[in-house]
Design an enzyme around this catalytic site. Structure first.
Site, PDB file in Angstrom:
ATOM      1  N   ALA A  52       7.924  38.109  71.060  1.00 43.85           N
ATOM      2  CA  ALA A  52       8.117  37.015  72.019  1.00 43.85           C
ATOM      3  C   ALA A  52       7.594  37.453  73.374  1.00 43.85           C
ATOM      4  O   ALA A  52       8.010  38.485  73.898  1.00 43.85           O
ATOM      5  CB  ALA A  52       9.599  36.656  72.102  1.00 43.85           C
ATOM      6  N   SER A  81       4.565  26.365  66.477  1.00 42.63           N
ATOM      7  CA  SER A  81       5.646  27.289  66.099  1.00 42.63           C
ATOM      8  C   SER A  81       6.139  27.011  64.687  1.00 42.63           C
ATOM      9  O   SER A  81       6.375  27.944  63.908  1.00 42.63           O
ATOM     10  CB  SER A  81       6.816  27.172  67.075  1.00 42.63           C
ATOM     11  OG  SER A  81       6.425  27.558  68.358  1.00 42.63           O
ATOM     12  N   GLY A 134      -2.148  21.920  71.106  1.00 50.92           N
ATOM     13  CA  GLY A 134      -1.575  21.573  72.398  1.00 50.92           C
ATOM     14  C   GLY A 134      -0.092  21.889  72.459  1.00 50.92           C
ATOM     15  O   GLY A 134       0.530  22.293  71.468  1.00 50.92           O
ATOM     16  N   ALA A 135       0.479  21.677  73.643  1.00 52.98           N
ATOM     17  CA  ALA A 135       1.920  21.880  73.835  1.00 52.98           C
ATOM     18  C   ALA A 135       2.687  20.932  72.918  1.00 52.98           C
ATOM     19  O   ALA A 135       2.327  19.764  72.768  1.00 52.98           O
ATOM     20  CB  ALA A 135       2.293  21.626  75.292  1.00 52.98           C
ATOM     21  N   GLU A 170       4.109  35.164  69.530  1.00 47.93           N
ATOM     22  CA  GLU A 170       4.138  33.861  70.206  1.00 47.93           C
ATOM     23  C   GLU A 170       4.459  34.060  71.676  1.00 47.93           C
ATOM     24  O   GLU A 170       5.519  34.558  72.002  1.00 47.93           O
ATOM     25  CB  GLU A 170       5.170  32.951  69.565  1.00 47.93           C
ATOM     26  CG  GLU A 170       5.075  31.579  70.119  1.00 47.93           C
ATOM     27  CD  GLU A 170       5.684  30.498  69.251  1.00 47.93           C
ATOM     28  OE1 GLU A 170       5.639  29.366  69.718  1.00 47.93           O
ATOM     29  OE2 GLU A 170       6.184  30.771  68.168  1.00 47.93           O
ATOM     30  N   GLY A 202       3.422  21.506  67.229  1.00 50.02           N
ATOM     31  CA  GLY A 202       3.913  21.984  65.943  1.00 50.02           C
ATOM     32  C   GLY A 202       3.422  23.380  65.591  1.00 50.02           C
ATOM     33  O   GLY A 202       3.572  23.823  64.455  1.00 50.02           O
ATOM     34  N   HIS A 258      14.867  29.350  71.287  1.00 45.89           N
ATOM     35  CA  HIS A 258      13.967  29.991  70.326  1.00 45.89           C
ATOM     36  C   HIS A 258      14.680  31.117  69.579  1.00 45.89           C
ATOM     37  O   HIS A 258      14.513  31.265  68.372  1.00 45.89           O
ATOM     38  CB  HIS A 258      12.715  30.537  71.025  1.00 45.89           C
ATOM     39  CG  HIS A 258      11.597  29.566  71.089  1.00 45.89           C
ATOM     40  ND1 HIS A 258      10.658  29.442  70.103  1.00 45.89           N
ATOM     41  CD2 HIS A 258      11.255  28.658  72.046  1.00 45.89           C
ATOM     42  CE1 HIS A 258       9.785  28.511  70.437  1.00 45.89           C
ATOM     43  NE2 HIS A 258      10.126  28.025  71.614  1.00 45.89           N
ATOM     44  N   ARG A 259      15.460  31.911  70.300  1.00 52.11           N
ATOM     45  CA  ARG A 259      16.198  33.005  69.645  1.00 52.11           C
ATOM     46  C   ARG A 259      17.128  32.458  68.564  1.00 52.11           C
ATOM     47  O   ARG A 259      17.206  33.013  67.463  1.00 52.11           O
ATOM     48  CB  ARG A 259      17.025  33.779  70.672  1.00 52.11           C
ATOM     49  CG  ARG A 259      16.238  34.711  71.527  1.00 52.11           C
ATOM     50  CD  ARG A 259      17.152  35.416  72.520  1.00 52.11           C
ATOM     51  NE  ARG A 259      16.399  36.237  73.441  1.00 52.11           N
ATOM     52  CZ  ARG A 259      16.741  36.435  74.701  1.00 52.11           C
ATOM     53  NH1 ARG A 259      17.833  35.869  75.212  1.00 52.11           N
ATOM     54  NH2 ARG A 259      16.004  37.191  75.474  1.00 52.11           N
TER      55      ARG A 259
END
Length: 186
Positions: A35, A13, A7-8, A85, A11, A51-52
């Site tokens: 990405a 990532s 789910g959102a 991702e 974990g 994220h970057r």
């Protein structure tokens, strides 16, 4: 190929990045991070920026959401680890490209799913050519309340079928829940 689902904010990532780092250390080559997000508003632009900043030094990034099979084939010579991702965001962006602003009630969802299948099949075939590790992140969407609109319900159906196809072709599959990963295949 490794598929990580959940789910959102479950974990996914964190698990994907750990596996990518381990594979890169084992294989001795760089990680390519694909990405798929687009900065559609300020909140999403900040999320992308965050994220970057969080990616390890030395990782290379490719940002895009279409013809990813070509991107994988072109870069697999120089990267032994590819982390994509995320599939759900990829599907969302492709859906909006295909719909091109049309009313969701007027869309031919069968044609959309066939078009998406071509993109996903090409991506999966490209992943099979990588001499290294491919890690793909996706979301489990079917565990919540059934949405009240056609577009969302159809999208959940399509994403679920894409996830099933990816899980079938994956060597390993992980499910993440509340930051805990559980290996469910491989």
């Amino acid at each position: 190929m490794i598929l990580i689902t959940g789910g959102a904010r479950s974990g996914k990532s964190k698990t994907a990045e750990r596996l990518a780092n381990e594979a890169a250390a084992r294989l001795g080559r760089d990680v390519l991070y694909i990405a798929t997000a687009l900065p559609t508003d300020e909140e999403m632009a900040e999320r992308i920026a965050r994220h970057r900043r969080s990616r390890p030094q030395g990782w290379h990034t490719y940002e895009g959401h279409s013809r990813l099979g070509d991107a994988v084939r072109e870069r697999s010579n120089t990267h032994s680890v590819i982390l994509l991702e995320c599939v759900t965001t990829l599907l969302t962006n492709l859906l909006f490209d295909w719909a091109d602003g049309r009313d969701p009630q007027s869309l031919d969802y069968g044609a959309l799913e066939r078009w998406l299948a071509v993109e996903i099949d090409d991506l999966l075939e490209a992943c099979r050519t990588v001499d290294g590790e491919v890690i793909i992140v996706t979301n489990e969407l079917g565990w919540g309340v059934v949405p009240d609109n056609t577009l969302s319900r159809r999208f959940i159906d399509i994403a679920g079928r894409v996830n099933q196809k990816m899980a079938e072709r994956a060597d390993e599959v992980y499910l993440t829940v509340s930051g805990i990963e559980v290996k469910i295949k491989g």
